[in-house]
Write an enzyme that holds these catalytic residues in place. Structure first.
Site, PDB file in Angstrom:
ATOM      1  CD1 TRP A 141      33.698  47.991  57.390  1.00  0.00           C
ATOM      2  CD2 TRP A 141      34.042  47.916  55.194  1.00  0.00           C
ATOM      3  NE1 TRP A 141      35.033  48.262  57.151  1.00  0.00           N
ATOM      4  CE2 TRP A 141      35.265  48.226  55.815  1.00  0.00           C
ATOM      5  CE3 TRP A 141      34.013  47.804  53.798  1.00  0.00           C
ATOM      6  CZ2 TRP A 141      36.447  48.420  55.108  1.00  0.00           C
ATOM      7  CZ3 TRP A 141      35.178  48.000  53.093  1.00  0.00           C
ATOM      8  CH2 TRP A 141      36.394  48.307  53.744  1.00  0.00           C
ATOM      9  CB  SER A 183      31.649  51.362  32.671  1.00  0.00           C
ATOM     10  OG  SER A 183      32.832  51.640  33.364  1.00  0.00           O
ATOM     11  NE  ARG A 188      33.943  47.991  41.662  1.00  0.00           N
ATOM     12  CZ  ARG A 188      32.677  48.052  41.284  1.00  0.00           C
ATOM     13  NH1 ARG A 188      31.848  48.895  41.867  1.00  0.00           N
ATOM     14  NH2 ARG A 188      32.205  47.283  40.317  1.00  0.00           N
ATOM     15  CB  CYS A 196      42.962  47.928  35.499  1.00  0.00           C
ATOM     16  SG  CYS A 196      41.573  46.854  35.727  1.00  0.00           S
ATOM     17  CG  HIS A 203      40.518  53.042  40.647  1.00  0.00           C
ATOM     18  ND1 HIS A 203      41.299  52.873  39.532  1.00  0.00           N
ATOM     19  CD2 HIS A 203      39.712  51.967  40.709  1.00  0.00           C
ATOM     20  CE1 HIS A 203      40.976  51.730  38.946  1.00  0.00           C
ATOM     21  NE2 HIS A 203      40.021  51.167  39.648  1.00  0.00           N
ATOM     22  CB  CYS A 206      40.008  51.472  34.930  1.00  0.00           C
ATOM     23  SG  CYS A 206      39.162  49.890  35.138  1.00  0.00           S
TER      24      CYS A 206
END
Ligand code: GLN
Ligand code: ZN
Length: 758
Positions: free
Chosen positions: A20, A437, A519, A647, A698, A730
């Site tokens: 998927w 990150s 995700r 977040c 995002h 984030c």
């Protein structure tokens, strides 16, 4: 005695190999055309149904499948499409659908938020005045017909009920009642069309019924479900609840529906008590949520069998469906892919498919007698006994009692720490930083995979990681960021990475669950006591610091997040597990400090999602969550600056607890909830360091300098300048390098501009 049936509430959509996710991402990147995309998705949808049929599920859910999120599907179906997407009429196109989900360069996405206390995120329906609500297409009907025509399955469409859909929504819809009344005709049309095509059962999910029910809600429910009954008298509705016990049980069971689904795992005690106290109506099916749909442990079958026998006192077998406690959305697909787990663990886990098998055996035990399932029951009992034996081997000497003597206070108050930190860190006003990150590019992921497979030696891998750190130190310096991070290149996942280095954890190869959109995450398993083994982040952080004169912030995942994003043992209370993790992290925080790192960020993005659904249970949870964080962080020197990050969450109602964490700085999301957070801070003066995320990481969209300086200016109205930090909302691991650099450049420029104006 009649037969008891097995029902399912929703099946994971992602596929055994995460087909998927791959399908969606190839489509977004343009390497998969729309026709092929639709075909691949259909194949997967059909395969999921076929699987449930083969496993013997009597009532198979349809319409639980989606291209992104099932709440977004409902919004698209009812034309709850904000005007900015310029959708005009007819079914919502894929482009508009994904624009709502993910944003485009022109338009920000709709808000995304957590699905109750899980790590699944849904897209918030955004109603705008002037948008006409109508049925753009009947998705449940399409799903029903597809299952019927292709597989001969008489599916049970899953639909979010009107009260819950309204509560999921935001916008200027007037009163809840007005909104529900606008939605009702669309529901009715949906249901009538289903009924006309021979649909027998519909599962109406009303998860808000476990949170709380006001008198107004109750009136709306009565009205809505009566309307449904009148409009589609042949159609049977099971009103499904999950994640906790049903509120207003006595009244809810009187609603004109054909069944009530209750969670007998998470709301076990209260639901059972209600069942014992009030007579369950004779005209209704009881959906008995028997097997934990949110965990991966095999269940104690004998215990479940006895529970069913007990329920028989109140409802006869022919009116019971046994089912998972909730949709299997948050459980991995099938344990058959787990070839590497130690046998004691492999034998004690049950993913979605295995849970359905458990249900099938429980149904058999009830329908045909225990003898018919002896072998299966014995095997499960033996597996659980093995697990217990292994747990004993790593038991630590910890009790809630010795927690008291350990202490959870920093040595100085925030005010005096703050001065010391200012003096030693020498940061400008509105310091800029990131959340940890940097992009996990194909190159980074492939190096890690090679290392895992043994195709890259540990020296080569380490060298690669060092190169990435160095590359990004230079980029950060060039952009002009004030507090640097090493970029988390060595981490596959913010929880798994730590779990791999702690005692008490185990890892699956295929235990993927959807987090948001495409995700997926692979939560570790916490099977026994947790303890510290060796430093986990010191090497990379110290290396990063050696390359720059700017301060470097160490990044760890906090205890509550590790807990909430793992599949946790269910033989001890969760707070105990949380404290154990905190104690292990405390060693790590001190190791970083000892190695010369002056800022340590302990991420707690999952604190909010762990909140119990009922307000009455909050204070207990918040108390141990806060204590866990403090346990992990309080032992550092006053000069060491503790950061935390959260977040996607509403903070208004837990702001006191967030302050109680006693972190020196917190960074939080504000960009995607479109300024709501900022107004929250107007009401509540936040008195510690804070970074209000200035852009939405995002979305692939690159925010301009102007819009970020706007956010900063607005933020500065509600937060003291001295306490104010500038950061994205984030980590940047999901973005490309170009997007990241472009956005951060604009962010630093925005900070400079605003700084000059101060
Ligand atoms: N430090 C983590 C990162 O930057 C935080 C991620 C999160 O909050 N979910 O990726
Ligand atoms: Zn975050």
């Amino acid at each position: 005695m009649g037969k008891l049936l097995v029902s399912n509430l929703g099946y994971p959509r992602i596929g055994f190999d995460r087909q998927w996710k791959k399908c969606l991402e190839s489509f977004w990147q343009g390497s998969l055309g729309q026709e092929q995309f639709l075909k691949d998705m259909k194949d997967l949808r059909i395969a999921n149904l076929q699987k449930q049929k083969d496993l013997g599920v009597d009532l198979i859910p349809v319409n639980d499948f989606t291209f992104y999120d099932h709440v977004l599907d409902m919004a698209a179906m009812f034309n709850v499409v904000p005007k900015r997407y310029q959708h005009t009429t007819g079914p919502v196109s894929l482009a508009t659908y994904f624009a709502m989900a993910r944003g485009t360069q022109e338009n920000v996405a709709c808000e995304m938020t957590k699905w109750f206390n899980t790590n699944y995120h849904y897209i918030v329906p955004e109603y705008e005045q002037g948008v006409e609500l109508k049925l753009t297409h009947n998705k449940p009907l399409e799903a029903f017909l597809e299952a019927k025509q292709l597989l001969g399955i008489n599916g049970k469409p899953v639909i979010i009920g009107p009260l819950s859909f309204a509560k999921f929504s935001k916008g200027n819809y007037g009163t809840l009642s007005e909104y529900v009344h606008k939605l009702l005709p669309l529901y009715i049309q949906t249901l009538q069309e289903l009924s006309a095509e021979g649909c027998d059962w519909v599962q109406m999910d009303e998860p808000f019924l476990v949170v709380n029910i006001t008198n107004e809600d109750m009136e709306l429910l009565k009205h809505a479900y009566q309307e449904f009954k009148t409009a589609a008298p042949k159609l049977k509705i099971i009103l499904q609840t999950y994640f906790d016990s049903l509120e207003n049980y006595e009244q809810i069971i009187q609603l004109p529906v054909a069944g009530i689904g209750l969670d007998f795992v998470h709301g076990y005690k209260e639901n059972l008590k209600s069942l014992e106290t009030f007579k369950f109506p004779e005209d209704k099916i009881l959906g008995l949520g028997l097997i934990n749909g949110r965990n991966i442990w095999r269940c104690d079958l004998m215990e479940k069998y006895k529970l069913i026998q007990k329920i028989f006192q109140f409802v006869p077998a022919e009116r019971i469906w046994i089912q998972p406690s909730c949709s299997l959305l948050t459980t991995p697909v099938s344990a058959t892919g787990e070839k590497k787990l130690a046998p004691f663990l492999r034998n004690s886990i049950a993913y979605s498919d295995e849970k359905l098998v458990e249900l099938k055996h429980l149904a058999e035990a009830c329908n045909n007698g225990l003898d018919s399932v002896t072998e299966f029951f014995n095997e499960a009992a033996a597996a659980l006994k093995d697990l217990e034996d292994e747990r004993r081997k790593i038991k630590i000497n910890f009790s809630l009692e010795n927690l008291k003597s350990i202490g959870i206070e920093r040595s100085e108050s925030f005010e005096s720490r703050f001065e010391k930190q200012r003096a030693s860190l020498k940061l400008p006003l509105l310091p800029t930083t990131t959340i940890g990150s940097f992009p996990q590019t194909t190159q980074v992921r492939s190096a890690r995979n090679k290392f895992k497979r043994g195709a890259l030696s540990s020296e080569e891998y380490e060298k690669f990681i060092k190169e990435q750190i160095e590359k990004w130190v230079r980029i950060q310096e060039e952009i002009g960021i004030d507090v640097l991070v090493h970029g988390e290149f060595e981490r596959n996942d913010m929880v798994e990475y730590f779990g791999e280095k702690l005692v008490g954890f185990a890892f699956t190869s295929n235990g993927w669950v959807q987090s948001y959109g495409s995700r997926c995450v692979k939560p570790p398993i916490i099977y026994g006591d947790v303890s510290f083994k060796e430093p986990m982040t010191v090497k990379e952080t110290v290396y990063c610091q050696s390359l720059t004169s700017k301060p470097v912030k160490g990044i760890l995942t906090g205890p509550v997040t590790i807990l909430n994003w793992s599949f946790v043992r269910d033989d001890v209370p969760r707070n105990e597990v949380s404290y154990q993790i905190a104690l292990a992290l405390r060693d790590e925080v001190l190791a970083l400090e000892a190695a010369g790192i002056n800022l340590v960020q302990v991420d707690e993005p999952a604190v909010r999602e762990g909140l119990p659904l009922k307000k009455i249970d909050w204070s207990d949870y918040l108390d141990w969550a806060v204590k866990s964080f403090r346990l992990a962080t309080c032992k550092v020197k006053p000069e060491t600056q503790i950061h935390t990050h959260m977040c996607y969450c509403e903070f208004q109602d837990i702001i006191q607890s967030i302050l109680d964490l006693d972190a020196d700085v917190i960074s939080i999301e504000t960009s995607r909830s479109h300024g709501e957070m900022i107004s929250a801070f107007e009401k509540f003066k936040y008195s510690k360091g804070i970074g209000l995320g200035v852009y939405d990481i995002h979305s692939p969209r690159i925010p301009s300098k102007e819009e970020m300086s706007d956010v900063l200016t607005r933020g500065l109205k509600v937060v003291d300048t001295k306490l104010f930090w500038v950061n994205p909302d984030c980590g940047l691991k999901t973005r490309t390098e170009d997007q990241t650099i472009a956005a951060l450049k604009n962010m630093v420029e925005a900070a400079k501009e605003v700084r000059e104006r101060l």
